[in-house]
Design an enzyme around this catalytic site. Sequence first.
Site, PDB file in Angstrom:
ATOM      1  N   GLY A   1       0.840  -1.197   0.000  1.00  0.00           N
ATOM      2  CA  GLY A   1       0.000   0.000   0.000  1.00  0.00           C
ATOM      3  C   GLY A   1       0.863   1.230   0.000  1.00  0.00           C
ATOM      4  O   GLY A   1       1.991   1.226  -0.488  1.00  0.00           O
ATOM      5  N   CYS A   2       0.353   2.292   0.570  1.00  0.00           N
ATOM      6  CA  CYS A   2       1.072   3.564   0.610  1.00  0.00           C
ATOM      7  C   CYS A   2       2.389   3.416   1.363  1.00  0.00           C
ATOM      8  O   CYS A   2       2.428   2.886   2.475  1.00  0.00           O
ATOM      9  CB  CYS A   2       0.200   4.624   1.291  1.00  0.00           C
ATOM     10  SG  CYS A   2       1.016   6.218   1.435  1.00  0.00           S
ATOM     11  N   PHE A   3       3.463   3.903   0.774  1.00  0.00           N
ATOM     12  CA  PHE A   3       4.772   3.751   1.413  1.00  0.00           C
ATOM     13  C   PHE A   3       4.890   4.524   2.708  1.00  0.00           C
ATOM     14  O   PHE A   3       5.710   4.203   3.558  1.00  0.00           O
ATOM     15  CB  PHE A   3       5.936   4.052   0.476  1.00  0.00           C
ATOM     16  CG  PHE A   3       5.874   5.277  -0.392  1.00  0.00           C
ATOM     17  CD1 PHE A   3       5.215   6.430  -0.029  1.00  0.00           C
ATOM     18  CD2 PHE A   3       6.527   5.259  -1.616  1.00  0.00           C
ATOM     19  CE1 PHE A   3       5.189   7.551  -0.852  1.00  0.00           C
ATOM     20  CE2 PHE A   3       6.521   6.370  -2.454  1.00  0.00           C
ATOM     21  CZ  PHE A   3       5.845   7.513  -2.070  1.00  0.00           C
ATOM     22  N   TRP A   4       4.061   5.538   2.911  1.00  0.00           N
ATOM     23  CA  TRP A   4       4.111   6.289   4.171  1.00  0.00           C
ATOM     24  C   TRP A   4       3.823   5.374   5.348  1.00  0.00           C
ATOM     25  O   TRP A   4       4.406   5.527   6.423  1.00  0.00           O
ATOM     26  CB  TRP A   4       3.114   7.430   4.177  1.00  0.00           C
ATOM     27  CG  TRP A   4       3.320   8.495   3.150  1.00  0.00           C
ATOM     28  CD1 TRP A   4       4.446   8.743   2.415  1.00  0.00           C
ATOM     29  CD2 TRP A   4       2.358   9.459   2.743  1.00  0.00           C
ATOM     30  NE1 TRP A   4       4.235   9.807   1.586  1.00  0.00           N
ATOM     31  CE2 TRP A   4       2.964  10.272   1.763  1.00  0.00           C
ATOM     32  CE3 TRP A   4       1.050   9.725   3.114  1.00  0.00           C
ATOM     33  CZ2 TRP A   4       2.295  11.333   1.151  1.00  0.00           C
ATOM     34  CZ3 TRP A   4       0.378  10.782   2.506  1.00  0.00           C
ATOM     35  CH2 TRP A   4       0.997  11.571   1.535  1.00  0.00           C
ATOM     36  N   CYS A   5       2.887   4.427   5.175  1.00  0.00           N
ATOM     37  CA  CYS A   5       2.521   3.510   6.267  1.00  0.00           C
ATOM     38  C   CYS A   5       3.690   2.603   6.625  1.00  0.00           C
ATOM     39  O   CYS A   5       4.036   2.464   7.803  1.00  0.00           O
ATOM     40  CB  CYS A   5       1.315   2.651   5.864  1.00  0.00           C
ATOM     41  SG  CYS A   5      -0.212   3.576   5.590  1.00  0.00           S
TER      42      CYS A   5
END
Length: 178
Positions: free
Chosen positions: A13-17
């Site tokens: 998913g989103c790399f921020w997570c």
Amino acid sequence: MSTNLEQATLAGGCFWCLEAVYGQVDGVEAVESGYSNGPVANPSYEQVCSGSTGHAEVVKVSFDPQRISYREILEIFFTIHDPTSLNRQGNDVGTQYRSGIYVHTPEQERVAREVIAEANQTHGGRVVTELKPVDNYWRAEDYHQHYYANHPDQGYCAFVVGPKVEKFRKTFAARLKR
């Protein structure tokens, strides 16, 4: 800092997570957000988000194998994202949000196959995580690096990233950096 670091490249998913979680893991020396396993050279965030580059949003985790094993890195990975959701995580939809393990060595591939098999048992055989050699990795733009740490009150961070970080902290309390 150890000089014998290994790399793990993961899409969930989103790399921020993923970056926010792995940045708190004892034995992880660095986490970098980037794009991997698509054919386009040096894609931008906008290009990757369009779905036209074939890249996944990934994190490159640099870890000390004397302090944390690759298996443990993957066990955390399978806890903090949904490996049964094809090309999406929550409201993030598209191939750039796929679940993927991009291996650097044959040993990593062997371990990843074992952990995927175990995850498949847990998830009733529904795991869709792709397993491939890391290919065509590019570092994401500077503003994506340490995004959660720099913007914890931003809406997406507060409502999506924060709960994943808390789940990690509760599930893997013994793995937290001191």
